[in-house]
Each structure stands twice: as C-alpha cells, then as structure tokens.
Design an enzyme around this catalytic site. Sequence first.
Site, PDB file in Angstrom:
ATOM      1  N   ARG A 225       0.808  -1.058  -0.021  1.00  0.00           N
ATOM      2  CA  ARG A 225      -0.163  -0.147   0.071  1.00  0.00           C
ATOM      3  C   ARG A 225       0.976   1.350  -0.046  1.00  0.00           C
ATOM      4  O   ARG A 225       1.726   1.223   0.775  1.00  0.00           O
ATOM      5  CB  ARG A 225      -0.927   0.092   1.165  1.00  0.00           C
ATOM      6  CG  ARG A 225      -1.833  -1.233   1.245  1.00  0.00           C
ATOM      7  CD  ARG A 225      -2.961  -0.643   0.142  1.00  0.00           C
ATOM      8  NE  ARG A 225      -4.020  -1.956   0.052  1.00  0.00           N
ATOM      9  CZ  ARG A 225      -4.100  -3.099  -0.995  1.00  0.00           C
ATOM     10  NH1 ARG A 225      -2.937  -2.878  -1.746  1.00  0.00           N
ATOM     11  NH2 ARG A 225      -4.650  -3.934  -0.977  1.00  0.00           N
ATOM     12  N   HIS A 273       1.122  -0.432 -10.372  1.00  0.00           N
ATOM     13  CA  HIS A 273       0.273  -1.157  -9.391  1.00  0.00           C
ATOM     14  C   HIS A 273       0.041  -2.458 -10.084  1.00  0.00           C
ATOM     15  O   HIS A 273      -1.070  -2.819 -10.557  1.00  0.00           O
ATOM     16  CB  HIS A 273      -0.995  -0.627  -9.083  1.00  0.00           C
ATOM     17  CG  HIS A 273      -1.411  -1.076  -7.978  1.00  0.00           C
ATOM     18  ND1 HIS A 273      -1.849   0.151  -6.884  1.00  0.00           N
ATOM     19  CD2 HIS A 273      -1.847  -2.024  -7.417  1.00  0.00           C
ATOM     20  CE1 HIS A 273      -2.294  -0.765  -5.867  1.00  0.00           C
ATOM     21  NE2 HIS A 273      -2.322  -1.992  -6.081  1.00  0.00           N
TER      22      HIS A 273
END
Length: 310
Positions: A225, A273
């Site tokens: 994250r 990502h």
Amino acid sequence: MINLYFCAPADLWQNWKAPLRHALDEIGLPHQLSPECNDPSQVDYLIYAPGGPVSDFSPFTRAKAVLGLWAGVEDVVTNPSLHIPLSRMIQSELRDGMVEWVVGHVLRYHLGMDQHILNQDGGWNSEGPPLARDRSVVVLGLGEIGQACASALAALKFNVLGWSRSQKIVENVTCFHGPDDLSRALAQAEILVLLLPLTAETRLLINANRIAQLPQGAVILNPGRGWLLDERALLDALETGQIEHATLDAFQREPLPTDHPFWSHPKITVTPHIAAKTRPQSAACFIAENIQRREQAKPLLGLVNRQAGY
C-alpha cells in the site's frame, strides 16, 4: 431471484459483466446483475470497488454482503454507513502474481542485475553476489500473501525474517511480532518488502525514524500500500545513501502523477500497481462462490474484520 448491483467504477463493467454472468450461471444461481440501481432496498449483494457510485450503504436495507473486487479494503472498511458483512478478494492468482513480483525484484537486487544490464561499458568486474543464505530479506506483513512470499524466498535459501502485528509461525522464516519486535526486524533488513494492510496503525509506518533503523544501503520493495511509506522520507534517505534503491508498485496517489519525482529518480523503479492484479475470469468465480456460501448460510470467504481493518 438474487439481485446483484455492480457498484464499481463504470469503466470496469465491460471487463466484468461476462465473467460474472458466466460464473453465476455455472454455479446455478438465478440472478439479475446490473451496474444500475433504481431501488436500493431490493439489492441482495453489492459487488463493490472504490470510486464507484456508492458511498452510503444505509439505503441497502436488504443487502446480505458487500463483495469487494480488490484485496485491499482500506477505502471502505471505516465507512460508518456499512452495516453488512464485507469480504475482500482472495484468490490464488493474486497470491501467485505477488509472489512472482516479489521474488523477481528481490533476485534483481540480490544478484546486482542492474549493474550488468544497464552498464555494458566494457569493464570486467568479476565480483559476484553473496549466496542467498547470506542475504537477509525482511517481509513486513505475514497474512496469506506475505506468508506465500516469505516461503518462496525461503525456498531459495534466503535468510528470511517476517514481522506481523500478531504472532505467526511460518516454516523456515524467523517470525517477529508486535511493536517491540519491529525495530529488531528492520535492523536486519538488507531488502525490505512491505506487504502490510493499510490501517491507522500502519499508515506511514515506514517513516524517517524507521528508515534510519535499516542497514546502510538497504533496498525497499513496496508492492503493498502506498501509504505504508513516507515518500519524502524515502527521497531523503536515497539522497544520503541510507537507502540504495527502491522499487515501488503502490503509491499515495494513483495513477502516479506524471510530474512526481519518483518517475525520474535514478534510484527508484516505478511499476504501475501490477504486482497482484485481480483477473476477472477467476475473480468472478470467487464472487459467485461467496454468494452461494452466503445463500447457504455459510461463512463468507475473505470476511473482513472491521475492528482490525482487514
């Protein structure tokens, strides 16, 4: 008839509608699936991703569950209107993708691949890397994915250490837990892998003080994250040499702005990502299975602990 509301960003519908309908038909669930909702009181399940049309769950009085499309739930778990069970995405392809990304980038730094790939300058430097057993890799976060990554690295004979909020036991991994053990783990992290969930306790966990606890010249990998890592502190540590390099797959803002300093920094690798992608074909089967389980009064897979935040 089971009424399903696909309340995710509109651009996801085209990729998900066919896999979801096929998975629901295969499992034999009579259903109506739509990205539109005229009457929230008639919805049985919400298939959810952040950025979609739902921020207030209170009108969905009949709903039995919110089924998240992603593994992370930090954008919804603290929503005060969420009054029904929430599940997060769990599937083998998410885990396997993360394992491959982590192992690949650990090996990249361990073997010093950049030196040979990027510096074909005619210099004959025959100094080789240490063996994996002489390289310490620390994995922060020992959930299902963290354990899988730690085990894969241990199978390559790296000296693998792991840290988690609560005590875990992972074969061939030295496990630490709790606040008091975090500094002990960081002090040994030649390569640090961030795989923690994002909670109030882990937000900006890797700040200037904790970066200073790493060995000089450590490497940071963050496929977890973005908000686990203090971006300014990382840039400062790269300038001083406390951190040698960082490969980042998750960011505080996504997509990463084109003018962000990470893009041009010579000691930062950006991946967009992609470490653990949710793949609609297999993820739809997971969603269908969870609906079937809830209809049969069985526990949801991936049920989120609202108090813990993941």
